[in-house]
Enzyme design. Structure first.
Site, PDB file in Angstrom:
ATOM      1  N   HIS A 272      -3.794   6.168   3.414  1.00  8.13           N
ATOM      2  CA  HIS A 272      -4.423   4.966   2.866  1.00  8.13           C
ATOM      3  C   HIS A 272      -3.853   3.683   3.483  1.00  8.13           C
ATOM      4  O   HIS A 272      -4.594   2.824   3.964  1.00  8.13           O
ATOM      5  CB  HIS A 272      -4.226   4.984   1.347  1.00  8.13           C
TER       6      HIS A 272
ATOM      7  N   ASP B 172       0.840  -1.196   0.000  1.00  7.07           N
ATOM      8  CA  ASP B 172       0.000   0.000   0.000  1.00  7.07           C
ATOM      9  C   ASP B 172       0.877   1.248   0.000  1.00  7.07           C
ATOM     10  O   ASP B 172       1.967   1.246  -0.580  1.00  7.07           O
ATOM     11  CB  ASP B 172      -0.918  -0.056   1.246  1.00  7.07           C
TER      12      ASP B 172
ATOM     13  N   SER C  92     -11.157  -0.375  -1.184  1.00  6.91           N
ATOM     14  CA  SER C  92      -9.886  -0.394  -0.458  1.00  6.91           C
ATOM     15  C   SER C  92     -10.092  -0.717   1.015  1.00  6.91           C
ATOM     16  O   SER C  92      -9.251  -1.336   1.641  1.00  6.91           O
ATOM     17  CB  SER C  92      -9.223   0.988  -0.503  1.00  6.91           C
TER      18      SER C  92
END
Ligand SMILES: *[C@@H]1O[C@H](CO)[C@@H](O)[C@H](O)[C@H]1NC(C)=O
Ligand SMILES: *[C@@H]1O[C@H](CO)[C@@H](O)[C@H](O)[C@H]1NC(C)=O
Ligand SMILES: *[C@@H]1O[C@H](CO)[C@@H](O)[C@H](O)[C@H]1NC(C)=O
Ligand SMILES: *[C@@H]1O[C@H](CO)[C@@H](O)[C@H](O)[C@H]1NC(C)=O
Ligand SMILES: *[C@@H]1O[C@H](CO)[C@@H](O)[C@H](O)[C@H]1NC(C)=O
Ligand SMILES: *[C@@H]1O[C@H](CO)[C@@H](O)[C@H](O)[C@H]1NC(C)=O
Ligand SMILES: *[C@@H]1O[C@H](CO)[C@@H](O)[C@H](O)[C@H]1NC(C)=O
Ligand SMILES: *[C@@H]1O[C@H](CO)[C@@H](O)[C@H](O)[C@H]1NC(C)=O
Ligand SMILES: *[C@@H]1O[C@H](CO)[C@@H](O)[C@H](O)[C@H]1NC(C)=O
Ligand SMILES: CC(=O)N[C@H]1CO[C@H](CO)[C@@H](O)[C@@H]1O
Length: 760
Positions: free
Chosen positions: A208, A149, A544
């Site tokens: 994220h 990620d 996600s």
């Protein structure tokens, strides 16, 4: 027929299609994939030999006067063989014809699968609230989840290592130094951290990677909230699992395909059990030109499970990404929490809206209310002002007022409408229309809310009928027990798969709307209220966010059943998924229609039930190699992907894919209405009570005939596996997709095999 087949195969067999235009001498990064790795010793020497072989191959292609270009960006040699390098188009084309090479394709940038700008709002994750039993199940077995990620924020309380035992001795990973990141930032929870794009760091500044890692395996943190909203215990799916973070993104380069391959290769070698990937390519070219599909194939070969997000390109069909059968592909659903911000009108009416805002307006003071078109700037289209198009509002007219805008022009994002109102000093904004984007905008301190159409009419009528319309927007509150839930998120990418309709995709669904999880406490995180310190937890939406819920659940099953293979865990999750919502009705999409398996896969994950599935469907490496043959890749190529002896089955065709893999779901991409029935075989393994008798039942839409044989299967000490056949007959069925499932039950366990059958 034969020539038709040949044509069809040809268009898929060749890897990338190089244009035959004038040779280009400019170079760009390419990925050269060479199949299974022969580097069995896993030593430094082995690595050097692999690299020099890659350089040797390069030097056979690159002219000697350009020898300065003979260098590798990445060399892949742990789980698979290949490299990335700067090449001209001609050189790439030459290499793709080399006998040792399977595929050559340009490097690309992958997209994170959160909704726009990594900025959504959200709530306590469903897995946290539903799986309180996790706390009682602190299994001692060590499971390691690799998160590929944007890196990680190691100081988050979710990655605290109190109460964690020694790092498992099999762990071979590293903690890399990088800018603003030291080896000592790793601990017994965050056991590895690597990065791939230079200059760079394992540190996450986008939020994220921190969010996904803490959703998969974050420690339970009590009293977590987003400035008071969604308050509760934030907890990952497998709070006792270890985390290894692989940052393949950088501000300059984005998240790149060549780094993705290197990270998967490293993660397998480091010793992770599960890999979680919440990003993907916008376009699907083929299984052997897709870095995630290639990496995941070899991960599966080595017993490492790969779980990916389906993408946020819904609700259109054929948008799902990561459609290889060896990947578990995750769609996103809502949870039973929402955020509401009420509008109070001058006439005493209150109207429910949805929003996250931290405005300082109160019930006691009202502000003038005006339609966008009534505060339009000169020379602007009325329709633009009505829609709050940036630049269409006049600050003299709008200042101090609460503006009401419609959302008939779908090309404008709600962030931009809010900006349009805020920049002309409006006191607030009410948006009327459906929340087509499927997530809430974090408006920070700006009073903002969204209301449905019928509520909008009440506001319009009030403005029309009142000389001096006034209103206020009340604070957001979180509301629990929203019904129905879960609901398929509108942004969640839909099946069928673009590459083949003979595998059902997405596989499964998990919470991905308004998920509360750890973020870096940075002041540029959207939605920060004026005067508050940046929050350690944030609310985000996207597939996600759904993917790491399943990664955590898979790690949890692995910790309880350490000997289960990846396919057993995948099967356990899939056959036990739930297809009903909290109103005991079938799952729906946001339009209120029943959700098809192309939207929700086999249903919403139910990790507690997945611990004890009774039956599992096991797949083998051979299943996947056969799949590649049936899909159209040549035996020469497919053979290179395995170290075992392999031959493509005779008479390969795409129609055979459905039965070539012992998948826990069934998709028949084409069932000819004029031809006799099609028969699909599956093999079950009993992992429940030794002496068990299972009975089958079929649920199918009207017209489609579905028969299972045998109808009853008994297992005992010597009989642990059994075949069954499912016959599909579409002669009386209307054309188009039909859905249903076969359910095997022994009275205690229930294993559901969902099917999708396209009658032609
Ligand atoms: C939770 O945090 C808030 C401040 O954010 C504090 O006022 C409250 O006392 C805390 N509650 C508990 C149970 O710790
Ligand atoms: C799906 O496939 C078609 C043709 O095979 C292609 O044009 C299209 O771009 C693909 N869509 C995606 C999302 O990859
Ligand atoms: C929901 O499903 C119905 C029926 O399949 C479909 O017509 C509609 O477009 C879907 N809505 C969304 C938002 O996907
Ligand atoms: C509310 O916040 C705005 C800025 O968003 C500020 O201008 C205003 O003075 C504040 N009002 C009160 C009563 O705090
Ligand atoms: C818009 O037009 C009105 C009247 O025609 C005029 O008074 C006003 O100054 C104009 N505003 C701008 C910003 O040009
Ligand atoms: C929607 O807004 C854009 C400006 O952002 C404009 O160019 C476009 O014409 C508008 N579409 C419609 C249908 O009004
Ligand atoms: C699990 O595997 C280990 C080592 O491979 C073996 O010793 C053990 O007996 C197995 N356990 C079960 C329940 O099969
Ligand atoms: C299964 O059934 C056999 C024969 O009926 C019996 O001998 C055996 O003990 C049973 N096994 C279990 C685990 O109940
Ligand atoms: C197990 O089941 C098989 C097939 O049903 C049967 O032939 C066999 O005798 C059974 N074995 C035992 C030990 O019960
Ligand atoms: C959570 C939160 O702070 N919500 C705010 C939303 O806006 C209203 C006023 O319009 C505030 O009162 C709420 O506190």
């Amino acid at each position: 027929m034969a020539s038709f087949l040949l044509l069809l195969l040809f268009s898929f067999m060749s890897c990338p299609i190089f244009s035959s235009s004038a040779p280009l001498q400019t170079t760009k990064p390419y990925i050269v994939y060479m199949g299974s790795s022969w580097n069995d010793q896993k030593t430094e020497v082995g690595a050097r030999i692999a690299e020099s072989a890659h350089l040797h191959l390069l030097s056979s292609i690159i002219p000697s006067q350009k020898s300065e270009r003979i260098s590798l960006i990445h060399s892949y040699h742990h789980a698979f063989n290949g490299f990335s390098a700067m090449l001209t188009e001609d050189e790439a084309s030459l290499l793709s014809d080399h006998p040792e090479v399977l595929c050559v394709f340009p490097n690309s940038v992958l997209q994170l699968h959160t909704t726009r700008s990594w900025d959504f709002l959200d709530a306590q994750s469903g897995i946290g609230s539903r799986l309180g039993y996790y706390q009682h199940h602190h299994s001692s077995h060590d499971v390691i989840i690799g998160i590929i990620d944007t890196g990680i924020w190691p100081e988050s309380p979710s990655f605290n290592d109190d109460h964690m035992g020694q790092i498992p001795s099999r762990w071979k990973g590293v903690c890399m130094d990088g800018s603003d990141f030291k080896k000592s930032n790793c601990n017994r929870k965050l056991i590895g951290a690597r990065y791939y794009n230079f200059p760079g760091s394992p540190r996450d500044i986008s939020g994220h990677g921190t969010h996904t890692a803490s959703t998969a395996a974050g420690l339970a943190v009590a009293n977590a909230s987003f400035y008071g909203l969604a308050r509760g215990t934030a907890r990952g799916g497998a709070p006792s699992a270890r985390i290894a973070s692989y940052n393949i993104c950088s501000e300059r380069a984005g998240c790149t395909a060549d780094a993705m391959l290197k990270a998967i290769d490293d993660a397998i070698e480091d010793g992770v059990d599960v890999i979680s990937i919440s990003m993907g390519s916008d376009i699907q070219l083929g299984f052997l030109q897709d870095p995630v599909a290639i990496g995941a194939f070899h991960a599966e070969q080595m017993g490492v499970m790969v779980i990916c997000s389906a993408g946020n390109d819904g609700p259109d069909a054929y948008t799902v990404s990561h459609t290889a059968p060896w990947i578990l592909t995750v769609a996103a659903s809502s949870i039973d929490r929402d955020f509401q911000s009420r509008v109070m009108l001058g006439n005493g009416r209150t109207i429910e809206g949805s929003a996250i805002n931290f405005s300082n307006l109160t019930r006691s003071k009202m502000y003038p209310l005006a339609l966008g078109e009534n505060v339009a700037s000169n020379n602007t289209l009325v329709s633009d002002a009505r829609n709050c198009v940036p630049g269409s509002l006049d600050s003299k007219k709008a200042s101090g007022k609460i503006i009401v805008c419609v959302t008939s022009n779908k090309t404008i994002w709600k962030e931009d409408r809010a900006y349009a109102a805020e920049s002309v000093k409006a006191r607030g904004l009410i948006l009327v229309g459906e929340n087509v984007e499927g997530y809430l905008y974090k408006a920070g301190s700006f009073p903002f809310t969204e209301v449905e159409k019928h509520a909008g009419y009440k506001i319009f009528n009030y403005i029309k009928s009142s000389k001096k319309p006034v209103a206020t927007i009340l604070p957001s509150v979180d509301v629990l027990g929203i019904r129905p839930s879960p609901v398929v998120a509108s942004f969640s990418s839909r099946g069928p798969g673009n590459l083949t309709e003979n595998i059902l995709k997405p596989d499964i669904m998990a919470p991905g709307v308004h998920i509360l999880a750890a973020i870096p406490p940075l002041s540029d995180e959207p939605g920060l209220p004026i005067g508050k310190k940046p929050s350690k937890f944030g609310i985000k939406s996207g597939t996600s966010m759904a993917c790491p819920h399943v990664s955590g659940a898979a790690a949890f099953i692995k910790s309880v059943h350490p000997n289960w293979s990846t396919s057993m865990i995948r099967s356990a999750l899939m056959t036990t998924a739930t297809i009903s919502n909290n109103m005991e009705k079938p799952l729906t999409n946001t339009s209120g229609y029943p959700a098809s398996p192309h939207e929700a896969g086999v249903g919403e994950i139910s990790p507690a039930r997945a611990l004890d599935p009774g039956l599992v469907f096991e797949t083998t490496e051979e299943d996947y190699l056969n799949f590649l043959c049936y899909y159209g890749y040549s035996e020469t190529k497919v053979k290179k992907m395995t170290k075992t002896k392999f031959k493509c089955p005779k008479g390969s065709s795409k129609e055979l894919i459905t039965s070539s893999i012992n998948h826990p779901s069934i998709s028949v991409g084409k069932l000819d209405q004029k031809h006799p029935a099609q028969i699909i075989r599956r093999k079950m393994t009993n992992v429940g009570s030794t002496n068990a008798s299972y009975y089958s039942r079929v649920y199918a839409s009207r017209g489609l005939t579905v028969n299972v044989s045998p109808k009853k299967i008994s297992f005992n000490e010597s009989k642990r596996k059994a075949w069954f056949r499912v016959l599909f007959d579409g002669r009386k069925a209307p054309k188009g997709y039909h859905f249903g499932y076969v359910m095997w039950s022994d009275g205690h366990h229930r294993a559901r095999i969902v099917f999708a059958v396209n009658v032609h």
